[in-house]
Design a protein around this motif. Structure first.
Motif, PDB file in Angstrom:
ATOM      1  N   GLY A   1       0.783  -1.226   0.000  1.00 43.41           N
ATOM      2  CA  GLY A   1       0.000   0.000   0.000  1.00 43.41           C
ATOM      3  C   GLY A   1       0.818   1.281   0.000  1.00 43.41           C
ATOM      4  N   ILE A   2       2.160   1.175   0.175  1.00 44.15           N
ATOM      5  CA  ILE A   2       2.973   2.381   0.316  1.00 44.15           C
ATOM      6  C   ILE A   2       3.068   3.163  -0.989  1.00 44.15           C
ATOM      7  CG2 ILE A   2       5.268   3.267   0.838  1.00 44.15           C
ATOM      8  CD1 ILE A   2       5.638   0.979   2.764  1.00 44.15           C
ATOM      9  N   ASP A   3       3.464   2.481  -2.070  1.00 49.37           N
ATOM     10  CA  ASP A   3       3.676   3.184  -3.339  1.00 49.37           C
ATOM     11  C   ASP A   3       2.405   3.856  -3.858  1.00 49.37           C
ATOM     12  OD1 ASP A   3       6.377   2.680  -3.439  1.00 49.37           O
ATOM     13  OD2 ASP A   3       6.155   0.793  -4.533  1.00 49.37           O
TER      14      ASP A   3
ATOM     15  N   VAL B   1      -0.898   8.192   3.353  1.00 49.04           N
ATOM     16  CA  VAL B   1       0.522   7.841   3.270  1.00 49.04           C
ATOM     17  C   VAL B   1       1.060   7.458   4.640  1.00 49.04           C
ATOM     18  CG1 VAL B   1       2.837   8.666   2.707  1.00 49.04           C
ATOM     19  CG2 VAL B   1       0.896   9.338   1.286  1.00 49.04           C
ATOM     20  N   ARG B   2       0.740   8.289   5.642  1.00 47.67           N
ATOM     21  CA  ARG B   2       1.223   8.026   6.995  1.00 47.67           C
ATOM     22  C   ARG B   2       0.733   6.669   7.501  1.00 47.67           C
ATOM     23  NH1 ARG B   2      -1.058  12.108   9.264  1.00 47.67           N
ATOM     24  NH2 ARG B   2       0.466  13.565   8.424  1.00 47.67           N
ATOM     25  N   THR B   3      -0.517   6.347   7.218  1.00 51.33           N
ATOM     26  CA  THR B   3      -1.090   5.074   7.653  1.00 51.33           C
ATOM     27  C   THR B   3      -0.404   3.908   6.959  1.00 51.33           C
ATOM     28  OG1 THR B   3      -3.242   6.113   8.066  1.00 51.33           O
ATOM     29  CG2 THR B   3      -3.220   3.728   7.795  1.00 51.33           C
ATOM     30  N   ALA B   4      -0.191   4.021   5.651  1.00 50.01           N
ATOM     31  CA  ALA B   4       0.437   2.934   4.897  1.00 50.01           C
ATOM     32  C   ALA B   4       1.854   2.658   5.386  1.00 50.01           C
ATOM     33  CB  ALA B   4       0.447   3.275   3.403  1.00 50.01           C
ATOM     34  N   VAL B   5       2.626   3.720   5.605  1.00 54.35           N
ATOM     35  CA  VAL B   5       4.012   3.539   6.071  1.00 54.35           C
ATOM     36  C   VAL B   5       4.022   2.990   7.491  1.00 54.35           C
ATOM     37  CG1 VAL B   5       6.175   4.721   6.598  1.00 54.35           C
ATOM     38  CG2 VAL B   5       4.898   5.328   4.538  1.00 54.35           C
ATOM     39  N   HIS B   6       3.124   3.505   8.340  1.00 51.46           N
ATOM     40  CA  HIS B   6       3.065   3.027   9.722  1.00 51.46           C
ATOM     41  C   HIS B   6       2.693   1.548   9.777  1.00 51.46           C
ATOM     42  CE1 HIS B   6       2.612   3.192  14.032  1.00 51.46           C
ATOM     43  NE2 HIS B   6       1.350   2.801  13.960  1.00 51.46           N
ATOM     44  N   GLU B   7       1.724   1.124   8.968  1.00 51.63           N
ATOM     45  CA  GLU B   7       1.329  -0.281   8.954  1.00 51.63           C
ATOM     46  C   GLU B   7       2.468  -1.161   8.455  1.00 51.63           C
ATOM     47  OE1 GLU B   7      -2.184  -0.551   6.603  1.00 51.63           O
ATOM     48  OE2 GLU B   7      -3.527   0.115   8.227  1.00 51.63           O
TER      49      GLU B   7
ATOM     50  N   PRO C   1      13.064   2.189   5.883  1.00 51.05           N
ATOM     51  CA  PRO C   1      13.721   3.451   6.262  1.00 51.05           C
ATOM     52  C   PRO C   1      13.593   4.529   5.186  1.00 51.05           C
ATOM     53  CG  PRO C   1      15.094   1.591   6.871  1.00 51.05           C
ATOM     54  CD  PRO C   1      13.960   1.037   6.059  1.00 51.05           C
ATOM     55  N   SER C   2      13.713   4.128   3.904  1.00 51.60           N
ATOM     56  CA  SER C   2      13.545   5.088   2.821  1.00 51.60           C
ATOM     57  C   SER C   2      12.119   5.624   2.773  1.00 51.60           C
ATOM     58  CB  SER C   2      13.902   4.426   1.481  1.00 51.60           C
ATOM     59  OG  SER C   2      13.576   5.269   0.400  1.00 51.60           O
ATOM     60  N   ASP C   3      11.144   4.745   3.033  1.00 47.13           N
ATOM     61  CA  ASP C   3       9.747   5.179   3.027  1.00 47.13           C
ATOM     62  C   ASP C   3       9.458   6.129   4.187  1.00 47.13           C
ATOM     63  OD1 ASP C   3       8.949   3.788   0.729  1.00 47.13           O
ATOM     64  OD2 ASP C   3       8.722   1.934   1.857  1.00 47.13           O
ATOM     65  N   LEU C   4      10.069   5.882   5.334  1.00 45.34           N
ATOM     66  CA  LEU C   4       9.887   6.790   6.472  1.00 45.34           C
ATOM     67  C   LEU C   4      10.481   8.164   6.159  1.00 45.34           C
ATOM     68  CD1 LEU C   4      10.683   4.375   9.452  1.00 45.34           C
ATOM     69  CD2 LEU C   4       8.480   5.445   8.940  1.00 45.34           C
ATOM     70  N   ALA C   5      11.651   8.164   5.524  1.00 40.82           N
ATOM     71  CA  ALA C   5      12.254   9.443   5.119  1.00 40.82           C
ATOM     72  C   ALA C   5      11.369  10.133   4.088  1.00 40.82           C
ATOM     73  CB  ALA C   5      13.650   9.201   4.543  1.00 40.82           C
ATOM     74  N   GLY C   6      10.798   9.349   3.153  1.00 39.73           N
ATOM     75  CA  GLY C   6       9.898   9.919   2.164  1.00 39.73           C
ATOM     76  C   GLY C   6       8.651  10.503   2.799  1.00 39.73           C
ATOM     77  N   LEU C   7       8.155   9.832   3.839  1.00 39.22           N
ATOM     78  CA  LEU C   7       6.979  10.341   4.549  1.00 39.22           C
ATOM     79  C   LEU C   7       7.279  11.692   5.183  1.00 39.22           C
ATOM     80  CD1 LEU C   7       4.177  10.123   5.854  1.00 39.22           C
ATOM     81  CD2 LEU C   7       5.208   8.726   7.657  1.00 39.22           C
ATOM     82  N   ARG C   8       8.446  11.811   5.805  1.00 36.79           N
ATOM     83  CA  ARG C   8       8.809  13.095   6.433  1.00 36.79           C
ATOM     84  C   ARG C   8       8.922  14.196   5.375  1.00 36.79           C
ATOM     85  NH1 ARG C   8      11.769   9.453   9.741  1.00 36.79           N
ATOM     86  NH2 ARG C   8      13.606   9.569   8.400  1.00 36.79           N
ATOM     87  N   THR C   9       9.490  13.851   4.221  1.00 35.46           N
ATOM     88  CA  THR C   9       9.587  14.840   3.143  1.00 35.46           C
ATOM     89  C   THR C   9       8.201  15.245   2.651  1.00 35.46           C
ATOM     90  OG1 THR C   9      11.729  13.950   2.425  1.00 35.46           O
ATOM     91  CG2 THR C   9      10.502  15.265   0.829  1.00 35.46           C
TER      92      THR C   9
ATOM     93  N   ALA D   1      13.673  20.603  -0.149  1.00 37.21           N
ATOM     94  CA  ALA D   1      13.265  19.348   0.478  1.00 37.21           C
ATOM     95  C   ALA D   1      13.376  18.181  -0.506  1.00 37.21           C
ATOM     96  CB  ALA D   1      11.828  19.460   1.000  1.00 37.21           C
ATOM     97  N   VAL D   2      12.948  18.375  -1.735  1.00 35.89           N
ATOM     98  CA  VAL D   2      13.051  17.315  -2.743  1.00 35.89           C
ATOM     99  C   VAL D   2      14.499  17.052  -3.098  1.00 35.89           C
ATOM    100  CG1 VAL D   2      12.483  16.673  -5.111  1.00 35.89           C
ATOM    101  CG2 VAL D   2      10.751  17.772  -3.679  1.00 35.89           C
ATOM    102  N   SER D   3      15.320  18.107  -3.211  1.00 36.87           N
ATOM    103  CA  SER D   3      16.746  17.937  -3.528  1.00 36.87           C
ATOM    104  C   SER D   3      17.452  17.127  -2.451  1.00 36.87           C
ATOM    105  CB  SER D   3      17.410  19.299  -3.667  1.00 36.87           C
ATOM    106  OG  SER D   3      16.865  20.034  -4.725  1.00 36.87           O
ATOM    107  N   ASN D   4      17.155  17.424  -1.191  1.00 32.72           N
ATOM    108  CA  ASN D   4      17.792  16.715  -0.071  1.00 32.72           C
ATOM    109  C   ASN D   4      17.289  15.269   0.047  1.00 32.72           C
ATOM    110  OD1 ASN D   4      19.206  19.030   0.556  1.00 32.72           O
ATOM    111  ND2 ASN D   4      17.783  19.669   2.160  1.00 32.72           N
ATOM    112  N   ALA D   5      16.032  15.054  -0.369  1.00 37.60           N
ATOM    113  CA  ALA D   5      15.472  13.708  -0.272  1.00 37.60           C
ATOM    114  C   ALA D   5      16.053  12.789  -1.348  1.00 37.60           C
ATOM    115  CB  ALA D   5      13.954  13.766  -0.416  1.00 37.60           C
ATOM    116  N   GLY D   6      16.427  13.374  -2.472  1.00 32.47           N
ATOM    117  CA  GLY D   6      17.008  12.587  -3.550  1.00 32.47           C
ATOM    118  C   GLY D   6      15.977  11.796  -4.315  1.00 32.47           C
TER     119      GLY D   6
END
Length: 360
Positions: A172-174, A220-226, A245-253, A355-360
Motif C-alpha cells: 500500500g505504500i507506493d 501515506v502516513r497510515t500505509a508507512v506506519h502499517e 527506512p527510505s519510506d519513512l524518510a519519504g513520509l517526512r519529506t 526538500a526534494v533535492s535533499n530527499a534525492g
C-alpha cells in the motif's frame, strides 16, 4: 428492481472485506483455532476439562501483524492473571452473589482503565467474572485450566501467524505516496493556472482543497506506519522490508511538502478573496509566479518516479523559475509595490525544491 441500489452499495464493501490479505488471515485464524482445539485435551490435570478456552486464546492472539499478535497475546494473559487474582481476593470474603459479581466487574473495569494495559484492560473484568461464577468450589482448578488453555491457544496463534506467510504490508505504500504526490502537484498546477486568469479566478476549487490534501497525507502516513509495524518480529522483513527506512524518510519529506503547499494555498487565497487582508501580488509578478508554481509542481511529480536524470533536470528548471520570480519581486519592490505575499510564496517554493533535492 428496488434491491439493485442496495446491492450496488454492498458490492464495494464486500470487495474491500474479501481481499487476498483478509482471506489468508481468516484461513490462518481458522487453522490456529482448530489446532488449539485439537491440542486442548492433551493439557495436564483439570485443564483438559476446559478445552474451549484454547481456541479462544488462539483467536485473541491473531492480529494483522506478528508484533501485534505477540503484544495482544501477552497483554491478554496479563489481564487474565490480574482478573483471577482479584477474583480470588473477593472469594475469600464473599460467595458468588449478585453483590460479589457487581464488585469484581466494577473493580475490573477500574483496574482496566490503568494506562499501558492495552488488551489486558478487556480481560481483567472478564477473567474475574468467569472465575467467580464458573469456578464455584473449584476456583483454583478452574483458574489453572483457564490460564493454561488460553496460554496454549495464544502460543498456537502466534506460531501460526509467525510461521505461515507472516503479513508484511508493503503493497500500500507506493500507491499512497503516488496519490499524495499527484494531489500536491495538481494543487500547485491549479494555482499556477489561477495566476493566469482574470481575478478573481473562475476556477477556485484549489482554495478549499486543504482537507483533501490532509486525507491523502494521512493515507501515506497510515500505509508507512502499517508497513513498519508489520516488519517488526517478521522473518520475511529481512529480505523485503529494507525499503522501510527510505519510506519513512519519504513520509517526512511529504509532510514538509504538504505544509508548504498548504501555506501557499492560504497565502494565494488571501490575496484573491480577502480584500482587507493587506496582501496583494503585483501584476508584473503574476506570470513569473505562475511559471514557478508550474515548475515546482513538475518537481513533485517527478520525485520518486524512478527517473533520476529527469528529476535533476526538472529541479534545475524549477530553481531557475523561482530565481526569476525572485528577480521580479525585487523589481516590483523597487517600485514600492507590496510584495510580502509573493515573497512568502517564493520562499515556500524554494523550501519545496530544497526538500526534494535533499530527499534525492
Amino acid at each position: 428492481m428496488g434491491h439493485k441500489p442496495e446491492i450496488r452499495r454492498l458490492l464495494p464493501a464486500l470487495r474491500q472485506a474479501v481481499t487476498g490479505h483478509r482471506l489468508l488471515f481468516a484461513a490462518k485464524t481458522a487453522a490456529a483455532a482448530g489446532l488449539a482445539w485439537y491440542l486442548a485435551p492433551l493439557m495436564p490435570g483439570t485443564a483438559a476439562a476446559y478445552p474451549y478456552y484454547a481456541p479462544l486464546g488462539a483467536l485473541v492472539s491473531m492480529h494483522p501483524t506478528v508484533a501485534a499478535s505477540a503484544r495482544h497475546g501477552l497483554q491478554s494473559l496479563l489481564g487474565l492473571a490480574v482478573g483471577i487474582g482479584m477474583a480470588f481476593a473477593v472469594t475469600t470474603v464473599a460467595a458468588p452473589t449478585a453483590l460479589a459479581v457487581a464488585l469484581v466487574v466494577g473493580l475490573g473495569v477500574l483496574i482496566g482503565g490503568l494506562p499501558r494495559l492495552g488488551s489486558a484492560s478487556e480481560w481483567v473484568p472478564m477473567a474475574a467474572l468467569f472465575v467467580l461464577v464458573l469456578g464455584d468450589s473449584n476456583a483454583e482448578g478452574f483458574s489453572f485450566a483457564y490460564v493454561l488453555q488460553m496460554a496454549m491457544g495464544v502460543a498456537v496463534g502466534f506460531a501460526v501467524n509467525w510461521l505461515v506467510f507472516p503479513p508484511l504490508h508493503l503493497a500500500g505504500i507506493d500507491p499512497a505516496i503516488a496519490g499524495h504526490r499527484s494531489a500536491l502537484s495538481k494543487q500547485l498546477k491549479d494555482m499556477a493556472r489561477a495566476m493566469e486568469e482574470s481575478w478573481p479566478p473562475n476556477h477556485e476549487n484549489w482554495a478549499g482543497r486543504s482537507d483533501e490534501l490532509s486525507r491523502t497525507a494521512i493515507a501515506v502516513r497510515t500505509a508507512v506506519h502499517e508497513a513498519e509495524l508489520s516488519a517488526k518480529a517478521n522473518p520475511r522483513s529481512r529480505r523485503r522490508a529494507s525499503r522501510i527506512p527510505s519510506d519513512l524518510a519519504g513520509l517526512r519529506t511529504l509532510e514538509r511538502l504538504t505544509f508548504h503547499v498548504q501555506d501557499i494555498t492560504d497565502v494565494l487565497a488571501s490575496v484573491i478573496w480577502e480584500e482587507n487582508a493587506g496582501t496583494s501580488i503585483p501584476e508584473s509578478v503574476l506570470d513569473h509566479l505562475s511559471e514557478a508554481l508550474e515548475g515546482t509542481a513538475l518537481v513533485i511529480e517527478q520525485w520518486r518516479d524512478g527517473d533520476t536524470g529527469q528529476l535533476e533536470r526538472q529541479l534545475a528548471e524549477a530553481k531557475e523559475g523561482v530565481a526569476e520570480l525572485g528577480d521580479a519581486i525585487t523589481h516590483a519592490a523597487a517600485g514600492d509595490a507590496s510584495v510580502n505575499a509573493a515573497a512568502s510564496v517564493a520562499m515556500s517554493l524554494r523550501r519545496i525544491i530544497t526538500a526534494v533535492s535533499n530527499a534525492g
